[in-house]
Design an enzyme around this catalytic site. Structure first.
Site, PDB file in Angstrom:
ATOM      1  N   ASP A 124     -26.211 -10.204   0.187  1.00 44.31           N
ATOM      2  CA  ASP A 124     -26.680  -9.041  -0.563  1.00 44.31           C
ATOM      3  C   ASP A 124     -26.632  -9.349  -2.050  1.00 44.31           C
ATOM      4  O   ASP A 124     -25.666  -9.915  -2.547  1.00 44.31           O
ATOM      5  CB  ASP A 124     -25.824  -7.812  -0.240  1.00 44.31           C
ATOM      6  N   TYR A 126     -27.651  -8.127  -6.259  1.00 46.31           N
ATOM      7  CA  TYR A 126     -27.303  -7.076  -7.227  1.00 46.31           C
ATOM      8  C   TYR A 126     -28.333  -7.216  -8.347  1.00 46.31           C
ATOM      9  O   TYR A 126     -27.991  -7.470  -9.475  1.00 46.31           O
ATOM     10  CB  TYR A 126     -25.878  -7.373  -7.696  1.00 46.31           C
ATOM     11  N   HIS A 131     -29.775  -0.254 -11.833  1.00 43.31           N
ATOM     12  CA  HIS A 131     -28.566  -0.048 -11.027  1.00 43.31           C
ATOM     13  C   HIS A 131     -27.380  -0.788 -11.647  1.00 43.31           C
ATOM     14  O   HIS A 131     -26.301  -0.218 -11.818  1.00 43.31           O
ATOM     15  CB  HIS A 131     -28.807  -0.533  -9.594  1.00 43.31           C
ATOM     16  N   ARG A 140     -17.128  -0.444 -16.448  1.00 42.75           N
ATOM     17  CA  ARG A 140     -16.604  -1.270 -17.553  1.00 42.75           C
ATOM     18  C   ARG A 140     -16.984  -0.761 -18.942  1.00 42.75           C
ATOM     19  O   ARG A 140     -16.612  -1.368 -19.938  1.00 42.75           O
ATOM     20  CB  ARG A 140     -17.121  -2.714 -17.418  1.00 42.75           C
ATOM     21  N   GLU A 197     -26.811   2.647  -0.345  1.00 40.99           N
ATOM     22  CA  GLU A 197     -27.563   1.910  -1.365  1.00 40.99           C
ATOM     23  C   GLU A 197     -28.961   1.672  -0.843  1.00 40.99           C
ATOM     24  O   GLU A 197     -29.142   1.116   0.245  1.00 40.99           O
ATOM     25  CB  GLU A 197     -26.886   0.569  -1.706  1.00 40.99           C
ATOM     26  N   GLU A 199     -32.147  -0.268  -0.597  1.00 42.72           N
ATOM     27  CA  GLU A 199     -32.535  -1.658  -0.850  1.00 42.72           C
ATOM     28  C   GLU A 199     -33.690  -2.062   0.065  1.00 42.72           C
ATOM     29  O   GLU A 199     -33.987  -1.392   1.047  1.00 42.72           O
ATOM     30  CB  GLU A 199     -31.352  -2.616  -0.578  1.00 42.72           C
ATOM     31  N   ASP A 229     -27.313  -0.507   2.314  1.00 43.29           N
ATOM     32  CA  ASP A 229     -26.034  -1.207   2.203  1.00 43.29           C
ATOM     33  C   ASP A 229     -24.946  -0.153   1.970  1.00 43.29           C
ATOM     34  O   ASP A 229     -24.609   0.173   0.832  1.00 43.29           O
ATOM     35  CB  ASP A 229     -26.134  -2.192   1.027  1.00 43.29           C
ATOM     36  N   ARG A 233     -17.064   3.277  -2.338  1.00 51.69           N
ATOM     37  CA  ARG A 233     -16.861   3.016  -3.777  1.00 51.69           C
ATOM     38  C   ARG A 233     -15.394   2.928  -4.175  1.00 51.69           C
ATOM     39  O   ARG A 233     -15.043   2.218  -5.117  1.00 51.69           O
ATOM     40  CB  ARG A 233     -17.539   4.108  -4.614  1.00 51.69           C
ATOM     41  N   GLN A 236     -14.143  -0.395  -3.091  1.00 54.57           N
ATOM     42  CA  GLN A 236     -14.799  -1.382  -3.968  1.00 54.57           C
ATOM     43  C   GLN A 236     -14.121  -1.463  -5.336  1.00 54.57           C
ATOM     44  O   GLN A 236     -13.863  -2.555  -5.847  1.00 54.57           O
ATOM     45  CB  GLN A 236     -16.272  -0.986  -4.136  1.00 54.57           C
ATOM     46  N   TYR A 240     -12.748  -5.286  -6.043  1.00 54.93           N
ATOM     47  CA  TYR A 240     -13.883  -6.145  -6.405  1.00 54.93           C
ATOM     48  C   TYR A 240     -13.581  -7.272  -7.390  1.00 54.93           C
ATOM     49  O   TYR A 240     -14.344  -8.233  -7.482  1.00 54.93           O
ATOM     50  CB  TYR A 240     -15.067  -5.302  -6.905  1.00 54.93           C
ATOM     51  N   LYS A 249     -18.061  -3.175   1.666  1.00 49.54           N
ATOM     52  CA  LYS A 249     -19.438  -3.353   2.145  1.00 49.54           C
ATOM     53  C   LYS A 249     -19.473  -3.846   3.581  1.00 49.54           C
ATOM     54  O   LYS A 249     -20.525  -4.245   4.059  1.00 49.54           O
ATOM     55  CB  LYS A 249     -20.139  -4.390   1.259  1.00 49.54           C
ATOM     56  N   THR A 253     -24.417  -2.187   7.572  1.00 46.91           N
ATOM     57  CA  THR A 253     -25.645  -2.239   6.786  1.00 46.91           C
ATOM     58  C   THR A 253     -26.760  -1.877   7.751  1.00 46.91           C
ATOM     59  O   THR A 253     -26.890  -2.523   8.797  1.00 46.91           O
ATOM     60  CB  THR A 253     -25.867  -3.659   6.223  1.00 46.91           C
ATOM     61  N   THR A 345     -29.432  -2.733  -5.006  1.00 45.72           N
ATOM     62  CA  THR A 345     -29.865  -1.339  -5.093  1.00 45.72           C
ATOM     63  C   THR A 345     -31.029  -1.196  -6.055  1.00 45.72           C
ATOM     64  O   THR A 345     -31.016  -1.762  -7.152  1.00 45.72           O
ATOM     65  CB  THR A 345     -28.684  -0.462  -5.554  1.00 45.72           C
ATOM     66  N   GLU A 359     -24.630   6.604  -8.640  1.00 45.70           N
ATOM     67  CA  GLU A 359     -25.411   6.797  -9.854  1.00 45.70           C
ATOM     68  C   GLU A 359     -25.930   8.236  -9.969  1.00 45.70           C
ATOM     69  O   GLU A 359     -25.928   8.809 -11.045  1.00 45.70           O
ATOM     70  CB  GLU A 359     -26.607   5.842  -9.859  1.00 45.70           C
TER      71      GLU A 359
END
Ligand code: MN
Length: 419
Positions: A124, A126, A131, A140, A197, A199, A229, A233, A236, A240, A249, A253, A345, A359
């Site tokens: 998968d 990104y 996104h 962040r 997600e 995708e 996906d 969260r 994650q 992560y 994840k 899926t 995504t 989001e």
């Protein structure tokens, strides 16, 4: 232009499966064993029985022995094209074998759809800029939203082929280790921030054993499916760093049950967006390798009507599947027929174009307003997420069908009572 069929339902306005499409699936009716079929209008054409009856070239029959399209993928691009030609001849207006072809058609509404191929491995990515910017800003801060490598390589992680399920399969809310900022210690709990997600999945048809160019990568792709996906969260956010997502994840899926062959999407090719930095030569754009595919997410809840929560387009991606694949094999990583690559995504620039609840609700801070005063930040038990996609020609549609999954409640005690 619409390729007209003798089968009226394939010419109907808004039909997702005209002769131009020839979507590939695996179906069963009643107690019959699953087998390969092609969607045409509101019917499925049984490739196995039709080949045995002599409607397809006899040397192709072995390709339909197993209930998956992997054998066709492995047969190579010349067979992919040839099979499309044979199928087109059977369905196009004026075909002389109509009566014989009809004997191998069953209504889609009578069929159960299964996984259309055996997923060899699952990766998968990104690779959607909107996104990545949205999620990076939340995790962040705006200054560090896009990591420094993001505009130079398509970021990805190796997922689990074993977790890929077909549309219609229920998805159980996972338990996992979480650490809320208000607590000093992590805890093992059912995820409270379970998400989807939106995708696209690209399916590798031609294997490779070493580096390939972007053009070669493009021609290795057999077809595309819609892909959800599912993502926890809260799991994650805790797990992560530094190696990326893992258990967040791994639950499931979902993919749509119809493979749309790359050839059916040819008329819808579009360029990737403008580059901020020039890509290194082995990843450079060499032509239009994204596709203009409208995408939509509907949410069905127990309390109210089905509602559209997102509308976007596959062309919003920063990297094409061909670029992702070229990057994936640049180290020498071998590819097999049936490898599945999630696009990442797909969000657009606007709020209603965001491809995840994370989001849409901005990390849970701005609940999504639904009809009848309902609200959602993340998914609730019983919610069904439905992805749909279509490429729109002048007088026809290449439809993807739907990729749906219902969220089931978490297990009560995954390890039995512990106290
Ligand atoms: Mn993803």
């Amino acid at each position: 232009m619409l390729v007209e069929s003798w089968l009226d339902s394939a010419n109907a306005e808004g039909c997702p499966f005209p002769v131009n499409n020839l979507a590939l699936g695996v179906f069963s009716v009643g107690e019959d064993l699953p087998c390969c079929g092609v969607a045409i209008g509101d019917m499925i054409f049984n490739c196995r029985s039709a080949c045995q009856a002599g409607l397809l070239q006899p040397e192709n029959c072995r390709l339909f022995d197993a209930p998956s399209w992997n054998a066709v993928m492995e047969a190579g691009p010349a067979i992919w094209r040839d099979l499309r030609l044979q199928l087109t001849e059977l369905f196009v207006k004026g075909c002389k074998n109509q009566a014989e072809v009809r004997e191998h058609l069953v209504p889609i509404s009578d069929a159960t759809l299964h996984m259309p191929f055996r997923v060899a491995e699952f990766t998968d990515f990104y690779a959607g800029r909107h996104h990545a910017t949205n999620v990076g800003t939340m995790f962040r801060g705006a200054e560090n939203a896009l990591p420094p490598n993001w505009l130079h390589i398509p970021i990805g992680y190796n997922g689990r082929a074993s977790s890929v399920v077909v549309s219609g399969a229920g998805v159980r809310r996972p338990w996992g280790q979480l650490k809320s900022p208000d607590h000093e210690k992590p805890a093992f709990l059912p995820s409270r921030r379970f998400d989807f997600e939106l995708e696209m999945g690209a399916i590798v048809g031609t294997p490779s054993t070493g580096p390939v160019s972007v053009d070669e990568a493009d021609s290795m792709i057999f077809g595309y499916v819609l892909l959800n996906d599912w993502s926890a969260r809260d799991i994650q956010a805790w797990e992560y760093q530094p190696l990326g997502p893992f258990q967040a994840k791994a639950t499931a899926t979902s993919i749509s049950p119809w493979i749309i062959m790359a050839e059916a999407l040819e008329p819808f090719r579009v360029m990737t967006p403008e580059r901020e930095f020039e890509l290194l030569p082995h990843l450079k754009d060499t032509g239009p390798m994204l596709y203009d595919i409208n995408l939509r997410v509907d949410l069905a809840t127990s309390e109210g009507p089905v509602q559209t929560i997102t509308q976007t387009n596959y062309r919003e991606m920063y990297y094409s599947a061909a670029q992702q694949l070229a990057h994936h094999v640049s180290s020498g990583c071998p590819m097999r027929a049936g490898d599945l690559l999630g696009s990442g995504t797909i969000s657009g620039p606007e709020k209603h174009q965001r491809g995840s609840m994370l989001e849409l609700s901005w990390g849970g801070k701005e609940p999504i307003e639904l009809l009848a005063g309902r609200k959602r930040t993340f998914l609730e038990d019983g919610d069904t997420v439905i992805l749909t996609g279509e490429a729109r020609g002048k007088d026809y549609i290449i439809g993807f069908g739907e990729c749906a999954g219902q969220l089931l409640p978490a297990l009560e005690e995954p390890y039995g009572k512990q106290d």
